[in-house]
Structure formats: C-alpha cells, structure tokens
Design a protein around this motif. Structure first.
Motif, PDB file in Angstrom:
ATOM      1  N   MET A 240      55.463 -20.171  11.667  1.00  0.00           N
ATOM      2  CA  MET A 240      54.474 -20.991  11.959  1.00  0.00           C
ATOM      3  C   MET A 240      53.039 -20.404  12.881  1.00  0.00           C
ATOM      4  O   MET A 240      53.818 -19.085  14.087  1.00  0.00           O
ATOM      5  CB  MET A 240      54.512 -22.539  12.918  1.00  0.00           C
ATOM      6  CG  MET A 240      55.853 -23.463  12.062  1.00  0.00           C
ATOM      7  SD  MET A 240      54.386 -24.050  10.770  1.00  0.00           S
ATOM      8  CE  MET A 240      54.260 -25.817  12.364  1.00  0.00           C
ATOM      9  N   PRO A 241      52.455 -20.523  12.913  1.00  0.00           N
ATOM     10  CA  PRO A 241      51.113 -21.589  12.164  1.00  0.00           C
ATOM     11  C   PRO A 241      50.876 -20.707  10.259  1.00  0.00           C
ATOM     12  O   PRO A 241      50.430 -21.438   9.917  1.00  0.00           O
ATOM     13  CB  PRO A 241      49.743 -21.728  12.754  1.00  0.00           C
ATOM     14  CG  PRO A 241      49.417 -20.518  14.082  1.00  0.00           C
ATOM     15  CD  PRO A 241      50.924 -20.088  13.804  1.00  0.00           C
ATOM     16  N   ASP A 242      50.808 -19.409  10.430  1.00  0.00           N
ATOM     17  CA  ASP A 242      50.339 -19.090   8.990  1.00  0.00           C
ATOM     18  C   ASP A 242      50.891 -19.336   7.985  1.00  0.00           C
ATOM     19  O   ASP A 242      50.419 -19.698   7.180  1.00  0.00           O
ATOM     20  CB  ASP A 242      50.726 -17.856   9.122  1.00  0.00           C
ATOM     21  CG  ASP A 242      49.910 -16.561  10.416  1.00  0.00           C
ATOM     22  OD1 ASP A 242      49.509 -17.425  10.961  1.00  0.00           O
ATOM     23  OD2 ASP A 242      51.057 -15.122  11.020  1.00  0.00           O
ATOM     24  N   ILE A 243      52.235 -19.994   7.725  1.00  0.00           N
ATOM     25  CA  ILE A 243      52.404 -20.523   6.639  1.00  0.00           C
ATOM     26  C   ILE A 243      52.253 -21.217   6.519  1.00  0.00           C
ATOM     27  O   ILE A 243      51.765 -22.156   5.486  1.00  0.00           O
ATOM     28  CB  ILE A 243      54.173 -20.389   6.814  1.00  0.00           C
ATOM     29  CG1 ILE A 243      54.896 -20.552   5.445  1.00  0.00           C
ATOM     30  CG2 ILE A 243      54.036 -21.543   8.288  1.00  0.00           C
ATOM     31  CD1 ILE A 243      54.682 -19.979   4.313  1.00  0.00           C
TER      32      ILE A 243
ATOM     33  N   SER B  16      53.450 -34.941  17.022  1.00  0.00           N
ATOM     34  CA  SER B  16      54.537 -34.362  18.446  1.00  0.00           C
ATOM     35  C   SER B  16      55.826 -34.781  18.058  1.00  0.00           C
ATOM     36  O   SER B  16      56.612 -35.678  16.706  1.00  0.00           O
ATOM     37  CB  SER B  16      53.829 -35.595  19.189  1.00  0.00           C
ATOM     38  OG  SER B  16      54.658 -35.671  20.158  1.00  0.00           O
ATOM     39  N   MET B  17      56.811 -34.586  18.675  1.00  0.00           N
ATOM     40  CA  MET B  17      58.388 -35.111  18.651  1.00  0.00           C
ATOM     41  C   MET B  17      58.435 -36.286  19.055  1.00  0.00           C
ATOM     42  O   MET B  17      59.560 -37.076  18.792  1.00  0.00           O
ATOM     43  CB  MET B  17      59.516 -33.869  18.720  1.00  0.00           C
ATOM     44  CG  MET B  17      59.479 -32.813  18.366  1.00  0.00           C
ATOM     45  SD  MET B  17      60.193 -31.677  19.066  1.00  0.00           S
ATOM     46  CE  MET B  17      59.971 -30.591  20.058  1.00  0.00           C
ATOM     47  N   ASP B  18      57.788 -36.945  19.674  1.00  0.00           N
ATOM     48  CA  ASP B  18      57.265 -38.456  20.723  1.00  0.00           C
ATOM     49  C   ASP B  18      57.416 -39.515  19.460  1.00  0.00           C
ATOM     50  O   ASP B  18      56.878 -39.806  18.798  1.00  0.00           O
ATOM     51  CB  ASP B  18      56.697 -38.846  21.467  1.00  0.00           C
ATOM     52  CG  ASP B  18      56.856 -40.385  22.024  1.00  0.00           C
ATOM     53  OD1 ASP B  18      57.022 -40.723  21.288  1.00  0.00           O
ATOM     54  OD2 ASP B  18      56.274 -39.815  22.991  1.00  0.00           O
TER      55      ASP B  18
ATOM     56  N   ALA C 185      59.968 -30.061   8.321  1.00  0.00           N
ATOM     57  CA  ALA C 185      61.314 -28.950   7.479  1.00  0.00           C
ATOM     58  C   ALA C 185      61.089 -27.249   8.048  1.00  0.00           C
ATOM     59  O   ALA C 185      62.809 -26.775   8.077  1.00  0.00           O
ATOM     60  CB  ALA C 185      60.754 -29.967   5.876  1.00  0.00           C
ATOM     61  N   ILE C 186      60.317 -27.064   8.282  1.00  0.00           N
ATOM     62  CA  ILE C 186      59.689 -25.762   9.053  1.00  0.00           C
ATOM     63  C   ILE C 186      60.190 -25.499  10.106  1.00  0.00           C
ATOM     64  O   ILE C 186      61.153 -24.245  10.594  1.00  0.00           O
ATOM     65  CB  ILE C 186      58.266 -24.871   8.614  1.00  0.00           C
ATOM     66  CG1 ILE C 186      57.626 -25.147   7.420  1.00  0.00           C
ATOM     67  CG2 ILE C 186      58.317 -23.928   9.381  1.00  0.00           C
ATOM     68  CD1 ILE C 186      56.732 -24.839   7.579  1.00  0.00           C
ATOM     69  N   VAL C 187      60.439 -26.001  10.919  1.00  0.00           N
ATOM     70  CA  VAL C 187      60.877 -26.278  12.282  1.00  0.00           C
ATOM     71  C   VAL C 187      61.947 -26.298  12.360  1.00  0.00           C
ATOM     72  O   VAL C 187      63.156 -26.046  13.464  1.00  0.00           O
ATOM     73  CB  VAL C 187      59.968 -26.979  12.997  1.00  0.00           C
ATOM     74  CG1 VAL C 187      60.247 -26.888  15.241  1.00  0.00           C
ATOM     75  CG2 VAL C 187      58.616 -27.050  13.321  1.00  0.00           C
ATOM     76  N   GLY C 188      62.887 -27.478  11.778  1.00  0.00           N
ATOM     77  CA  GLY C 188      63.802 -28.423  11.689  1.00  0.00           C
ATOM     78  C   GLY C 188      64.473 -29.039  12.697  1.00  0.00           C
ATOM     79  O   GLY C 188      65.581 -29.505  13.344  1.00  0.00           O
ATOM     80  N   LYS C 189      63.435 -30.214  12.937  1.00  0.00           N
ATOM     81  CA  LYS C 189      63.216 -31.399  14.180  1.00  0.00           C
ATOM     82  C   LYS C 189      62.343 -32.368  13.521  1.00  0.00           C
ATOM     83  O   LYS C 189      61.116 -31.661  12.852  1.00  0.00           O
ATOM     84  CB  LYS C 189      62.814 -30.653  15.763  1.00  0.00           C
ATOM     85  CG  LYS C 189      63.263 -29.946  16.687  1.00  0.00           C
ATOM     86  CD  LYS C 189      63.339 -29.220  17.148  1.00  0.00           C
ATOM     87  CE  LYS C 189      64.173 -28.549  18.514  1.00  0.00           C
ATOM     88  NZ  LYS C 189      64.115 -28.111  19.139  1.00  0.00           N
TER      89      LYS C 189
ATOM     90  N   ASP D  28      45.600 -26.248  18.386  1.00  0.00           N
ATOM     91  CA  ASP D  28      46.620 -25.896  19.065  1.00  0.00           C
ATOM     92  C   ASP D  28      48.402 -25.754  18.968  1.00  0.00           C
ATOM     93  O   ASP D  28      48.714 -27.256  17.914  1.00  0.00           O
ATOM     94  CB  ASP D  28      46.805 -27.055  19.907  1.00  0.00           C
ATOM     95  CG  ASP D  28      47.679 -27.716  21.591  1.00  0.00           C
ATOM     96  OD1 ASP D  28      47.379 -26.324  21.883  1.00  0.00           O
ATOM     97  OD2 ASP D  28      48.120 -28.687  21.693  1.00  0.00           O
ATOM     98  N   MET D  29      48.993 -24.760  19.178  1.00  0.00           N
ATOM     99  CA  MET D  29      50.620 -25.231  18.972  1.00  0.00           C
ATOM    100  C   MET D  29      51.551 -25.066  19.985  1.00  0.00           C
ATOM    101  O   MET D  29      51.057 -23.809  20.382  1.00  0.00           O
ATOM    102  CB  MET D  29      50.481 -24.456  17.403  1.00  0.00           C
ATOM    103  CG  MET D  29      52.109 -24.293  17.235  1.00  0.00           C
ATOM    104  SD  MET D  29      52.486 -23.015  15.204  1.00  0.00           S
ATOM    105  CE  MET D  29      51.540 -24.442  14.276  1.00  0.00           C
ATOM    106  N   SER D  30      51.813 -26.088  20.545  1.00  0.00           N
ATOM    107  CA  SER D  30      53.489 -25.705  21.331  1.00  0.00           C
ATOM    108  C   SER D  30      54.689 -26.341  20.436  1.00  0.00           C
ATOM    109  O   SER D  30      54.922 -26.897  19.470  1.00  0.00           O
ATOM    110  CB  SER D  30      53.097 -26.616  22.416  1.00  0.00           C
ATOM    111  OG  SER D  30      52.699 -27.720  22.639  1.00  0.00           O
TER     112      SER D  30
END
Length: 161
Positions: free
Chosen positions: A65-68, A151-153, A125-129, A85-87
């Motif tokens: 990420m983020p290219d894909i 967000s994961m929230d 799916a990419i990150v697995g979360k 923004d990416m974290s």
C-alpha cells in the motif's frame, strides 16, 4: 514491472462494464424495495465483498500500500484515487471522477456506499485487518471530489458484516 502495477497475466478475472444508469437504477430499486438505509447497507456490504474478492482473485495481498490501491482503483474504473494520509490506524483517500457519484447525481448526503464498501474490503483484504469506512466529502453534494476515511475502529461504520 512498473512500481505499483498489477500483474494479471496469470489470472483470469471477469469484469463487465455498465453505464452509470445501472448503478443509479440499482440504488433506486433498492430504496423502493427495502428503504434507503437498508439499500445503502446492501451497497456497502456488496462493495466490501467485491473488494475482498478482487484482492483474493488477483492475489494482491503481496503488494504494498498505497501503490497497489491507486493502481487497482484506476484499472477497475471507479475513478482516480489519491492517498492523502496513511498509517496503521487511519487511511484517508481522495477520489476524483467517482463513477458512483456521477451515476447518482446531486444529493444532500454522501452517496458512494458501494465505493466506500469496496475501499474497506480491498484495504481489509490487503492488510489482513478489518477496516471501516466513512465518506466525508462527495461529488454528489457539490464537492470537487469524494474523500473517504478508513479506520479499524468499528464505530466508524453502521454497515458492518
């Protein structure tokens, strides 16, 4: 291969092209059959499953990420994506020429529920979360582009699994 490019030469994936009226028709029929809230939820969940499926079919979980994400969005035809923004905790993206917003037309609230779901499903799916998504700005509301925050929230999405 170019940085961020997707190699689909060994994978057969079927996509179909439909006019904007298709998405508008789907949304209108859902709203008339089950109501606006349930229709929006259906679109979000369908988009989420679509995003997950594309990552799985194209085996994209080995890409960065983020290219894909930017490359995939352009190739699918959902608009031009820019990562703002990416974290790990928060991702914010801007989408120019959102096909869903263009299909729906003027509205008083954000309308890109399928796109929002597809973003959440793809990133999850990419990150697995599991990521949840909200649309903060929308072309249908007169904004120059759509902005999505992820967000994961789990409080971020009323439309979740």
């Amino acid at each position: 291969m170019e940085k961020g490019a997707i190699d689909v030469t060994k994978t057969q994936v079927g996509f179909f092209v439909v006019p904007n009226e298709f998405m508008r028709g789907i949304r209108n029929e859902l709203e008339s059959m089950v109501g606006k809230g349930a229709g929006n939820e259906f679109l979000f969940r369908s988009g989420f499953r679509c995003g997950e499926a594309v990552v799985k079919m194209l085996e994209l979980n080995n890409y960065k990420m983020p290219d894909i994400l930017v490359s995939l969005w352009s190739q699918i035809g959902f608009g031009r994506l820019k990562v703002l923004d990416m974290s790990v905790e928060h991702i914010e993206v801007q989408c120019e020429e959102s096909t869903e917003a263009m299909a729906i037309g003027p509205a008083k609230a954000p309308v890109c529920d399928f796109t929002r779901g597809c973003l959440a499903g793809t990133i999850s799916a990419i990150v697995g979360k599991d990521y949840y998504a909200i649309e903060k700005r929308c072309v249908s509301m007169g904004d120059p582009y759509c902005v999505f925050s992820l967000s994961m929230d789990e409080r971020w999405s009323p439309y979740w699994r």
